[in-house]
Every structure is written in structure tokens, then in C-alpha cells.
Design a protein around this motif. Structure first.
Motif, PDB file in Angstrom:
ATOM      1  N   PRO A  71      75.439  22.525  66.062  1.00 33.56           N
ATOM      2  CA  PRO A  71      76.510  23.371  65.204  1.00 33.56           C
ATOM      3  C   PRO A  71      76.317  24.887  65.441  1.00 33.56           C
ATOM      4  N   GLY A  73      77.872  29.132  64.439  1.00 37.81           N
ATOM      5  CA  GLY A  73      78.626  29.853  63.646  1.00 37.81           C
ATOM      6  C   GLY A  73      78.932  31.016  64.451  1.00 37.81           C
ATOM      7  N   GLY A  74      78.256  32.234  64.232  1.00 38.73           N
ATOM      8  CA  GLY A  74      78.600  33.517  64.954  1.00 38.73           C
ATOM      9  C   GLY A  74      77.768  33.675  66.074  1.00 38.73           C
ATOM     10  N   ASN A  75      76.782  32.820  66.439  1.00 35.21           N
ATOM     11  CA  ASN A  75      75.721  32.765  67.442  1.00 35.21           C
ATOM     12  C   ASN A  75      75.122  34.163  67.548  1.00 35.21           C
ATOM     13  N   THR A  76      74.586  34.593  66.253  1.00 33.56           N
ATOM     14  CA  THR A  76      73.692  35.500  66.222  1.00 33.56           C
ATOM     15  C   THR A  76      72.123  35.147  66.082  1.00 33.56           C
ATOM     16  N   GLY A  77      71.980  34.075  65.968  1.00 37.87           N
ATOM     17  CA  GLY A  77      70.694  33.426  65.756  1.00 37.87           C
ATOM     18  C   GLY A  77      69.589  33.916  66.523  1.00 37.87           C
ATOM     19  N   THR A 142      77.838  34.206  60.442  1.00 38.83           N
ATOM     20  CA  THR A 142      78.795  33.464  59.357  1.00 38.83           C
ATOM     21  C   THR A 142      77.831  33.121  58.229  1.00 38.83           C
ATOM     22  N   THR A 149      69.954  29.092  58.201  1.00 40.12           N
ATOM     23  CA  THR A 149      68.893  30.020  58.567  1.00 40.12           C
ATOM     24  C   THR A 149      68.082  30.437  57.441  1.00 40.12           C
ATOM     25  N   GLY A 152      67.686  36.371  55.455  1.00 39.45           N
ATOM     26  CA  GLY A 152      66.987  37.225  54.566  1.00 39.45           C
ATOM     27  C   GLY A 152      67.546  38.818  54.453  1.00 39.45           C
ATOM     28  N   ILE A 208      77.416  22.280  57.305  1.00 36.21           N
ATOM     29  CA  ILE A 208      77.888  23.204  56.199  1.00 36.21           C
ATOM     30  C   ILE A 208      79.520  23.502  56.362  1.00 36.21           C
TER      31      ILE A 208
HETATM   32  P1  FAD Z   1      74.238  30.817  64.562  1.00 34.92           P
HETATM   33  O1  FAD Z   1      73.556  31.931  65.371  1.00 34.92           O
HETATM   34  O2  FAD Z   1      75.576  30.307  65.203  1.00 34.92           O
HETATM   35  O3  FAD Z   1      73.490  29.527  64.146  1.00 34.92           O
HETATM   36  C1  FAD Z   1      72.199  29.719  63.813  1.00 34.92           C
HETATM   37  C2  FAD Z   1      71.628  28.403  63.277  1.00 34.92           C
HETATM   38  O4  FAD Z   1      72.311  27.922  62.078  1.00 34.92           O
HETATM   39  C3  FAD Z   1      71.766  27.526  64.550  1.00 34.92           C
HETATM   40  O5  FAD Z   1      70.609  26.556  64.185  1.00 34.92           O
HETATM   41  C4  FAD Z   1      72.881  26.680  64.384  1.00 34.92           C
HETATM   42  O6  FAD Z   1      72.899  25.263  64.664  1.00 34.92           O
HETATM   43  C5  FAD Z   1      73.144  26.718  62.497  1.00 34.92           C
HETATM   44  N1  FAD Z   1      74.329  26.644  61.908  1.00 34.92           N
HETATM   45  C6  FAD Z   1      75.157  27.654  62.236  1.00 34.92           C
HETATM   46  N2  FAD Z   1      76.327  27.249  61.540  1.00 34.92           N
HETATM   47  C7  FAD Z   1      75.984  26.238  60.831  1.00 34.92           C
HETATM   48  C8  FAD Z   1      76.773  25.289  59.718  1.00 34.92           C
HETATM   49  N3  FAD Z   1      77.881  25.629  59.467  1.00 34.92           N
HETATM   50  N4  FAD Z   1      76.180  24.177  59.404  1.00 34.92           N
HETATM   51  C9  FAD Z   1      74.942  23.856  59.786  1.00 34.92           C
HETATM   52  N5  FAD Z   1      74.278  24.838  60.550  1.00 34.92           N
HETATM   53  C10 FAD Z   1      74.811  25.669  61.183  1.00 34.92           C
HETATM   54  N6  FAD Z   1      68.458  37.399  60.445  1.00 34.92           N
HETATM   55  C11 FAD Z   1      67.853  37.687  58.924  1.00 34.92           C
HETATM   56  O7  FAD Z   1      67.612  36.884  58.331  1.00 34.92           O
HETATM   57  N7  FAD Z   1      67.872  39.033  58.638  1.00 34.92           N
HETATM   58  C12 FAD Z   1      68.301  39.708  59.275  1.00 34.92           C
HETATM   59  O8  FAD Z   1      68.307  41.269  58.893  1.00 34.92           O
HETATM   60  C13 FAD Z   1      68.935  39.763  60.534  1.00 34.92           C
HETATM   61  N8  FAD Z   1      69.366  40.947  61.436  1.00 34.92           N
HETATM   62  C14 FAD Z   1      70.007  40.550  62.553  1.00 34.92           C
HETATM   63  C15 FAD Z   1      70.440  41.692  63.317  1.00 34.92           C
HETATM   64  C16 FAD Z   1      71.049  41.415  64.506  1.00 34.92           C
HETATM   65  C17 FAD Z   1      71.299  42.692  65.383  1.00 34.92           C
HETATM   66  C18 FAD Z   1      71.251  40.220  65.029  1.00 34.92           C
HETATM   67  C19 FAD Z   1      71.662  39.883  66.375  1.00 34.92           C
HETATM   68  C20 FAD Z   1      70.728  39.214  64.291  1.00 34.92           C
HETATM   69  C21 FAD Z   1      70.069  39.314  62.952  1.00 34.92           C
HETATM   70  N9  FAD Z   1      69.438  38.172  62.263  1.00 34.92           N
HETATM   71  C22 FAD Z   1      69.184  38.338  60.935  1.00 34.92           C
HETATM   72  C23 FAD Z   1      69.812  36.749  62.673  1.00 34.92           C
HETATM   73  C24 FAD Z   1      70.969  36.072  62.416  1.00 34.92           C
HETATM   74  O9  FAD Z   1      71.874  36.971  62.304  1.00 34.92           O
HETATM   75  C25 FAD Z   1      70.977  35.346  61.431  1.00 34.92           C
HETATM   76  O10 FAD Z   1      70.042  33.822  61.507  1.00 34.92           O
HETATM   77  C26 FAD Z   1      72.137  34.607  60.814  1.00 34.92           C
HETATM   78  O11 FAD Z   1      71.967  33.746  59.724  1.00 34.92           O
HETATM   79  C27 FAD Z   1      72.762  33.528  61.766  1.00 34.92           C
HETATM   80  O12 FAD Z   1      74.295  33.432  61.426  1.00 34.92           O
HETATM   81  P2  FAD Z   1      75.089  32.848  62.693  1.00 34.92           P
HETATM   82  O13 FAD Z   1      76.563  32.420  61.942  1.00 34.92           O
HETATM   83  O14 FAD Z   1      75.260  33.721  63.717  1.00 34.92           O
HETATM   84  O15 FAD Z   1      74.453  31.228  62.935  1.00 34.92           O
END
Ligand code: FAD
Ligand code: 2HG
Ligand code: ZN
Length: 462
Positions: A71, A73-77, A142, A149, A152, A208
Motif C-alpha cells: 500500500p 499513500g504520499g510515498n514520504t515514508g 496522506t 506509520t 508524530g 486503511i
Molecule cells: P507512505 O510513505 O506512502 O507509506 C508509509 C507506510 O504506510 C508504508 O508502510 C505503507 O505501506 C503504509 N501505508 C500508506 N498508506 C496506507 C494505507 N492507506 N493503509 C495502510 N497502509 C498504508 N514523519 C513523522 O512521523 N514526523 C515528522 O515530523 C515527519 N517529517 C517528515 C518530513 C519530511 C520532509 C519527510 C519527507 C518525511 C517526514 N516524515 C515524518 C515521514 C513521513 O512523512 C510519515 O511517515 C508519513 O506518515 C507517511 O505518509 P505517506 O502518506 O507518505 O505514507
């Protein structure tokens, strides 16, 4: 295999439409590489369903084809959990972007999993309400990814992490069935609490699709200050004092020396206060009436702990101070491909940790550079390590630092999760019995290991 994939792609197109099944490498590449560039995978198919029903059919068909799903979302993990490192199908949630009207009476909202944090913030703002979690990746991350994740960010000391915002959840399980509990009742002890289980599950238990979030009254009046310290110990002591004495405290963020010099070079601005310091705090107070006096008096009481202070008196100045914290990640990315170690320590161990980490790293990789910053209000330090000329450092660095964290009683993942990066080091924080119980939960909800099978849990033979 190729025939099985082509057959699956044909079936998926019938459900989500031709334009939402991507197969060509130039179209799938950005879904297969993470934000840092450290984790690069490959995928035969990226599929983008529009709603829960389409998503459930996609999961069922992919499982029937005996393929695995990541899965996304925004691929910022930042832990390699959302990219297909083993050739999985990528299920992108970005089209699940519905925002339901804000429930003003209950101060809640139901959002699609693919809604970005920035859009969620803009959606609730006209009601004078805020989402409890805020982070610098807000324009891309997202709601679904943040829950998966248990993100925080900068306001945990006031509102808690993503888990604490959750009042309900809808998700598709590995067999394509749907669980939905979105009433948003504050009290509801009718059995196991799926939101808690799914928060931090990193896509391993279900996908989710919607979430019901608690909202918080918007604090319109803010005061932001940057404080300089000659030692890390002083910054830790000041954080503790501010937490005790400032009821409107909204954020206490830290940037240590190497990271501060890097970020100021990156944004091409000099360090605003105490340029020769070892640590800087960015402190924000927020309330419905002006909190400046409350914060100023608390800073005053810190006395000689603080060597220099700058206070932002308007929005532009406030954004300027925040850049020194929020742009550190970007500044490091420009230099190279870091290993990111996101850890929490108890308050009494923080200073020792920050002092010792550079030597723990250099024992494993003498060419490595270490940059530290984080959320000091909750003991969360981000240790970023670059190898020679911006290359990746030795893998041994990760193990050495995380072993040291565990020895000090800290957590090897404060807020980014375990992903694929730390799965084989989970034993540093979790007992054999706990990991066995994790496996039982995974097996109960996903017996054929369709969803993110290479994430969070250690490899079976380790
Ligand atoms: P993704 O990167 O797409 O996925 C992350 C994980 O969640 C993967 O394991 C994926 O399989 C799973 N996933 C995604 N969507 C779903 C869904 N709908 N259902 C089930 N599983 C799913 N993180 C923090 O906690 N605190 C911070 O302050 C913080 N600051 C950041 C700053 C920057 C510049 C960057 C690049 C990242 C930062 N992060 C931070 C990390 C990141 O943004 C978080 O982990 C965020 O929650 C990931 O969201 P995403 O939608 O990009 O998830
Ligand atoms: C932050 O707090 C993020 O800025 C990213 O969690 C941390 O880049 C990192 O290591
Ligand atoms: Zn962080």
C-alpha cells in the motif's frame, strides 16, 4: 508469471479504468523509489482505485493472482515500507481523497485515506479547528500513511501522535472484506479497538480507506522563539522547565550544531542567534489569547541556561525561524543519501546519547558525517548519517547506533516506523514473545501474507 501479471492487469483495468493501471517503467518508477532515494524497487503494476469498493476488488484479485501488495499513500515514508522492494504490486491510495463535511458539534471529521495532510488542514480551517498532527511533509503525506506509520511530528507534546487522533476507521482486509466503524463515539468499549491496532501497522494488517479524526480548537495567537545553548545538557534542562511552566506550549524542536550549520548554508541565511552554540531550540506557544508574555516570562526564568534568544513578532519572521528546523531534511538530501535513525530516549539519557553518537558512528565508518535534530519535547532525536562524499554510510552504522539506543533504554523507532530498514533489528526493543504475538496477529488477518509481507516483522529465519 508474465501471463499471470498481464491477466491481472486486464482485470484491474475493468475495475479502476485503463488510466489507473500503470505498467510502463517510466510511469511506475516514482512509485518504486522512496523520498530519500535509498530504497529503490520495481513493480509490474501500480493500481489506483477510486473508492473503498474498487480497492476491495483490487485486493481480492491481486490475492487470487498470488501476487503481493505494497500500500502506498504520499510515498514520504522514511523506512522503506511503502515501496515495492520485492516486485510487489503498488496499491496507491491517492484517489481516495474525499473530505466529508466537518462535524462542528462533535469537532470531528471523516477523511479518505488519500487526503494529504495539507488538504485536511485547509478543509477544517474554516471551522476554526486543527488536525492534531503536523509535519513538514504535509503537502504530500496522506491521512492513511500517517495512520499506518502512527506519525508524530511537531505537536505531539500537546496533542499526541496520530493514534491519539483516531475515533474510527474503515479498512479493507487482505481477503477483500471491509471493516468500517466511523461513528466517532468518544466512549465505545465494544471489543478490540481497530484504530489502535492499525495505527503503526505499516500496511501489514489491512489497507486503511477512511478515518474519523478528532479535531482541536485552532489556536490563533502564536509566539515563536529560537533559543541558543552552549551545551546539549542545557537544552534538555530548558525543555523540561518549559514543559512544566508553559501551559500553551505547542512545540519544542531541536537542531544540533552540525545540522544547524548545514541548514543555514542550505537556506543561505546566517544562524539567527548564538552562532557558536551547540544546540538551538525552536519553541512555539499557541493559545486563543496572545501567549507572548507567558512564554517570555518562562524563557526569562531559564536564566543563564540560555545564551541567546530571538523572538518572532510576525508571521514572516516565524516562518523564517521554522525554516532552520523544517528544512534540515531537505538540506541533508541535497548532500546525499542518508541513513535515517529515528530514535527516542528518556530525558535523563538524551545528552549522553547526543554526545556519544558521533564516536559510535565513526567506529563503524570513519568517513561518515552525523547530523542530529528532532522533537526534543518528546525525547525524539533524528540521527542522519551520510557516508563519504554523500554516499550511503556502512550498514554497520545503523546497527551500532540502534544497539546503543536500546542499551540506553530508548526506542529504535520513535515516529517513522520499522519498515524494511529496521525489521531485522526489532528484537532490540521487542521480546521474542512479543514478536511471536505480532506474527499471530498478522497471520490471523493476512494468512497468505498478501499485504506488505516484507515490512515490520523480522524475516522468519531471524
Ligand atoms: P507512505 O510513505 O506512502 O507509506 C508509509 C507506510 O504506510 C508504508 O508502510 C505503507 O505501506 C503504509 N501505508 C500508506 N498508506 C496506507 C494505507 N492507506 N493503509 C495502510 N497502509 C498504508 N514523519 C513523522 O512521523 N514526523 C515528522 O515530523 C515527519 N517529517 C517528515 C518530513 C519530511 C520532509 C519527510 C519527507 C518525511 C517526514 N516524515 C515524518 C515521514 C513521513 O512523512 C510519515 O511517515 C508519513 O506518515 C507517511 O505518509 P505517506 O502518506 O507518505 O505514507
Ligand atoms: C522531521 O522531524 C522528520 O523533520 C524527518 O521526521 C526526519 O529527516 C529525518 O530524519
Ligand atoms: Zn520527526
Amino acid at each position: 508469471m508474465t501471463e499471470r501479471i498481464s491477466e491481472l492487469a486486464r482485470k484491474l483495468k475493468r475495475i479502476v479504468g485503463d488510466t489507473h493501471v500503470l505498467e510502463a517503467t517510466d510511469l511506475t518508477l516514482s512509485y518504486a523509489t522512496d523520498w530519500t532515494g535509498r530504497f529503490r524497487g520495481h513493480t509490474p503494476i501500480v493500481v489506483r482505485p477510486a473508492d473503498t469498493s474498487e480497492l476491495a476488488q483490487v485486493v481480492t484479485l491481486t490475492g487470487e493472482a498470488e501476487l503481493k501488495i505494497v500500500p502506498q499513500g504520499g510515498n514520504t515514508g522514511l523506512v522503506g515500507g511503502g515501496v515495492p522492494l520485492n516486485g510487489e504490486v503498488v496499491l496507491s491510495t491517492t484517489r481516495l481523497d474525499q473530505c466529508e463535511p466537518v462535524d462542528q458539534l462533535a469537532q470531528q471529521v471523516t477523511l479518505g485515506a488519500g487526503v494529504t495532510l495539507a488538504r485536511a488542514q485547509a478543509h477544517v480551517a474554516p471551522s476554526d479547528l486543527d488536525i492534531g498532527v503536523d509535519l513538514a511533509a504535509r503537502d504530500s503525506c496522506t491521512i492513511g500513511g500517517m495512520i499506518a506509520t502512527n506519525a508524530g511530528g511537531i505537536n505531539v507534546l500537546r496533542y499526541g501522535a496520530m493514534r491519539d487522533q483516531l475515533l474510527g476507521l474503515e479498512a479493507v482486509l487482505a481477503d477483500g472484506s471491509i471493516i468500517s466503524h466511523l461513528e466517532g463515539l468518544e466512549k465505545d468499549n465494544t471489543g478490540y479497538h481497530f484504530p489502535s491496532l492499525f495505527a503503526g501497522s505499516e500496511g501489514t494488517l489491512g489497507i486503511i480507506t477512511k478515518a474519523r479524526l478528532r479535531l482541536h480548537p485552532h489556536m490563533a495567537e502564536r509566539c515563536t522563539a529560537m533559543l541558543a545553548f552552549s551545551t546539549v545538557d542545557d537544552a534538555v534542562a530548558a525543555t523540561s522547565a518549559l514543559r512544566r511552566s508553559v501551559p500553551s506550549l505547542h512545540a519544542v524542536e531541536v537542531v544540533f550544531r552540525a545540522a544547524m550549520h548545514l541548514v543555514s548554508e542550505h537556506i543561505d541565511s546566517s544562524i539567527p542567534v548564538g552562532p557558536k552554540s551547540d544546540a538551538w531550540l525552536i519553541v512555539e506557544a499557541a493559545a486563543s489569547s496572545d501567549p507572548t508574555e507567558e512564554l517570555a516570562s518562562a524563557i526569562d526564568k531559564l536564566g543563564t541556561l540560555v545564551t541567546d534568544v530571538g523572538v518572532a513578532l510576525d508571521g514572516q519572521h516565524r516562518n523564517n525561524l521554522w525554516q532552520y528546523r523544517e528544512k534540515v531534511t531537505e538540506a541533508i538530501s541535497v548532500k546525499g543519501t542518508p541513513h535515517k535513525l529515528d530514535v527516542t530516549l528518556g530525558a535523563s539519557k538524551l545528552a549522553e546519547f547526543v554526545h556519544q553518537v558521533p564516536s559510535v558512528v565513526s567506529e563503524q565508518d570513519e568517513d561518515a558525517s552525523v547530523y542530529m535534530f528532532g522533537h526534543l519535547g518528546d525525547g525524539n532525536v533524528h540521527v542522519n548519517v551520510l557516508g563519504k562524499d554523500g554516499s550511503e554510510p556502512s550498514e554497520l552504522v545503523d546497527e551500532a547506533v540502534l544497539e546503543y539506543v536500546a542499551k540506553l533504554g530508548g526506542s529504535i523507532s520513535a515516529e517513522h516506523g520499522v519498515g524494511s530498514a529496521k525489521r531485522d533489528l526489532l528484537h532490540l526493543n521487542r521480546s521474542h514473545t512479543e514478536i511471536s504475538a505480532f506474527r499471530l496477529i498478522k497471520h490471523a488477518l493476512d494468512p497468505h501474507r498478501v499485504l506488505n509481507p516484507h515490512v515490520l516483522l523480522p524475516k522468519e529465519d531471524s
